[in-house]
Design a protein around this motif. Structure first.
Motif, PDB file in Angstrom:
ATOM      1  N   TRP A 153     -18.345  90.101  90.317  1.00 48.62           N
ATOM      2  CA  TRP A 153     -19.146  90.634  91.414  1.00 48.62           C
ATOM      3  C   TRP A 153     -20.308  89.683  91.688  1.00 48.62           C
ATOM      4  O   TRP A 153     -20.822  89.022  90.781  1.00 48.62           O
ATOM      5  CB  TRP A 153     -19.694  92.017  91.072  1.00 48.62           C
TER       6      TRP A 153
ATOM      7  N   SER B 189     -17.717  92.424  95.956  1.00 50.70           N
ATOM      8  CA  SER B 189     -16.671  92.497  94.934  1.00 50.70           C
ATOM      9  C   SER B 189     -16.226  91.123  94.447  1.00 50.70           C
ATOM     10  O   SER B 189     -15.553  91.002  93.416  1.00 50.70           O
ATOM     11  CB  SER B 189     -15.454  93.254  95.493  1.00 50.70           C
TER      12      SER B 189
ATOM     13  N   GLY C 118     -14.551  88.459  99.220  1.00 51.80           N
ATOM     14  CA  GLY C 118     -15.228  89.621  98.655  1.00 51.80           C
ATOM     15  C   GLY C 118     -15.700  90.584  99.727  1.00 51.80           C
ATOM     16  O   GLY C 118     -15.969  90.198 100.872  1.00 51.80           O
TER      17      GLY C 118
ATOM     18  N   ILE D 221     -19.759  96.319  98.272  1.00 51.03           N
ATOM     19  CA  ILE D 221     -19.559  97.498  97.445  1.00 51.03           C
ATOM     20  C   ILE D 221     -20.926  98.078  97.104  1.00 51.03           C
ATOM     21  O   ILE D 221     -21.933  97.360  97.131  1.00 51.03           O
ATOM     22  CB  ILE D 221     -18.770  97.177  96.150  1.00 51.03           C
TER      23      ILE D 221
END
Length: 505
Positions: free
Chosen positions: A151, A128, A135, A138
């Motif tokens: 991202w 992410s 992060g 995902i």
């Protein structure tokens, strides 16, 4: 200044062309509609291991990539020379085109140490945000999902250098679907052993010289964006060479209590010798080290001055109170040759340290070259300096007679290297490209030279066409290291940039 003024007028003229604006907007809309598909396709490409020495897998890459472009109207070939991965070659002609652009990408990647990676190096993993910014993992997006440009996709070669491939494919798909034709003939030249030194590239260029004789512009798609995060177009790269230097003490390890202050220590000798090569400000003291460097042009000086200031931020990021030559600009330092100490070895440190005077000490020295520097001539200068300090130079381990005859002995092992390349920023053949790219990125930075090295000299020898570099990867991409990544916003910028290139006047 006249060159800059002429270049500016050409840029304004080209940037005003509506077909480029249409192409860039078309690419943007297509990417917004197909973003998930692009990311998933890229993840699949990254799943193919691509170490140049892994012959079966590097050929799988070549065949797969060739097939992707064949589906899009390119006449594809896998060019072969003995002992090398294939060179992927493709051609798509544009009706009525009077210019041929060659796009270079390398599809091999650095070797990996899987244990150093958070995930498998060939298991593309989406985050992410950057790992360093907190992060989290995902899933890969599904069709219709909204995609955040921050991202990050993690995998070997995500940025260096497979990223241009899906970006170029997406640009082509967008233009083809909209019925927007190319304005230039496009040749693809995809190298399969760049990270292994491109040892066979000159063989390809000579064996298949006819395929490269009509090229009007070389566009190298490699490297990072500017340290400010803004897009850049780069006009050159530094060359590289180096040597390994070993100096000697006793012919065996000696107890430092019994013989310290009597037997010369090679570590001291080596550090004293190295200290004669650079002053405290970082300026190289070796005679004539800077003499052969090509002068910096007015256009290059103006480009450096116009670039966003990043030096203060870089010093803060890297924990430096000051940088070399009284905080001289990074852009300026890229235009002079550099003498770098890559590593030192003399006995051991930490828990392994012993009370011993070792027999030898070794330094690995790297030399980054600028236009005008001959690799072997630069090493000659280094050797001449070492001789001037009183050292007897040998190429093999010194024998007993040599050790007892010469107080100071230096064994030098030279490394192969290659020269720098720097295209003329005011070359009228490049002006249309600059103008087209400014449609995709109004804040495009013009950079005279990257600090890193690429074997561009081979192309300069085989062709008189100008060579420029169009990087798209984020500058913090962990290039060559574990957890290499691409920021999706940079990948998407590449799509628009390539759409501009394919339709430039």
């Amino acid at each position: 200044m006249a060159g800059i003024a002429a270049l500016s007028l050409s840029v304004q003229h080209v940037a005003a062309q509506p077909q480029i604006e249409t192409a860039v907007e078309t690419a943007r809309e297509w990417r917004e509609a197909h973003g998930a598909e692009i990311v998933r396709g890229f993840a699949h490409l990254l799943s193919l291991p691509n170490d140049a020495k892994d012959a079966p897998n590097i050929r799988r890459n070549a065949e797969y990539i060739s097939g992707l472009f064949s589906e899009r109207g390119f006449e594809m070939e896998l060019l072969e020379v003995e002992g090398s991965p294939p060179l992927i070659y493709g051609l798509r002609e544009a009706p009525g085109a009077t210019r041929t652009i060659a796009i270079y990408v390398h599809y091999d990647g650095q070797p990996v140490e899987a244990a150093n990676w958070t995930h498998g190096p060939y298991e593309a993993t989406l985050y992410s945000a950057a790992m360093t910014d907190g992060g989290e993992v995902i899933p890969l997006p599904e069709d219709g999902d909204e995609i955040d440009e921050d991202w990050r996709l993690y995998a070997r070669s995500a940025s260096d250098d497979k990223a241009p491939i899906p970006a170029l494919l997406a640009a082509i798909d967008a233009l083809d679907e909209a019925g927007i034709g190319f304005s230039s003939n496009i040749k693809l030249v995809f190298d399969g052993e760049e990270e292994a030194g491109s040892d066979h590239l000159d063989d390809f260029l000579s064996t298949y010289a006819g395929k490269f004789s009509d090229i009007d512009l070389w566009l190298f798609c490699d490297g990072p964006t500017h340290q400010s995060g803004l897009p850049q177009l780069v006009f050159g790269v530094r060359g590289v060479t180096g040597l390994e230097l070993t100096v000697y003490g006793p012919n065996r390890g000696l107890h430092s209590g019994h013989y310290g202050n009597w037997a010369p220590g090679p570590g001291w000798r080596l550090t004293q010798l190295l200290a004669t090569m650079k002053d405290e400000k970082g300026r190289v003291r070796i005679k004539d080290f800077y003499k052969s460097s090509a002068p910096v042009s007015d256009a290059e000086r103006e480009a450096i001055a116009a670039a966003p200031p990043v030096d203060d931020l870089l010093r803060e990021t890297f924990g430096l109170a000051e940088s070399e030559d009284d905080n001289a600009l990074l852009g300026e330092r890229m235009l002079i040759p550099a003498l770098n100490l890559l590593g030192l070895k003399s006995a051991e440190v930490g828990p392994a340290a012993r009370n011993v005077i070792p027999p030898s000490a070794t330094a690995a020295i790297g030399v980054r070259l600028v236009k005008g520097n001959d690799p072997q001539a630069m090493l000659d200068l280094v050797e001449a300096h070492i001789k001037k300090q009183g050292y007897h130079i040998v190429r093999e381990e010194p024998d007993a007679a040599t050790r007892t005859e010469y107080p100071l002995i230096a064994k030098i092992t030279r490394r192969d290297g290659y020269p720098a390349v720097r295209s003329n920023m005011s070359d009228e053949r490049i002006a249309p490209l600059i103008g087209a790219l400014r449609v995709a990125a109004e804040d495009l930075i013009l950079t005279p030279s990257l600090g890193g090295s690429l074997p561009l000299y081979m192309f300069e020898v085989s062709s008189d066409a100008p060579i420029v570099i169009l990087p798209i990867a984020n500058y913090d991409n962990n290039q060559h290291a574990a957890d290499e990544n691409i920021r999706l916003g940079n990948l998407f910028y590449g799509i628009e940039a390539y759409a501009a290139v394919l339709t430039m006047e």
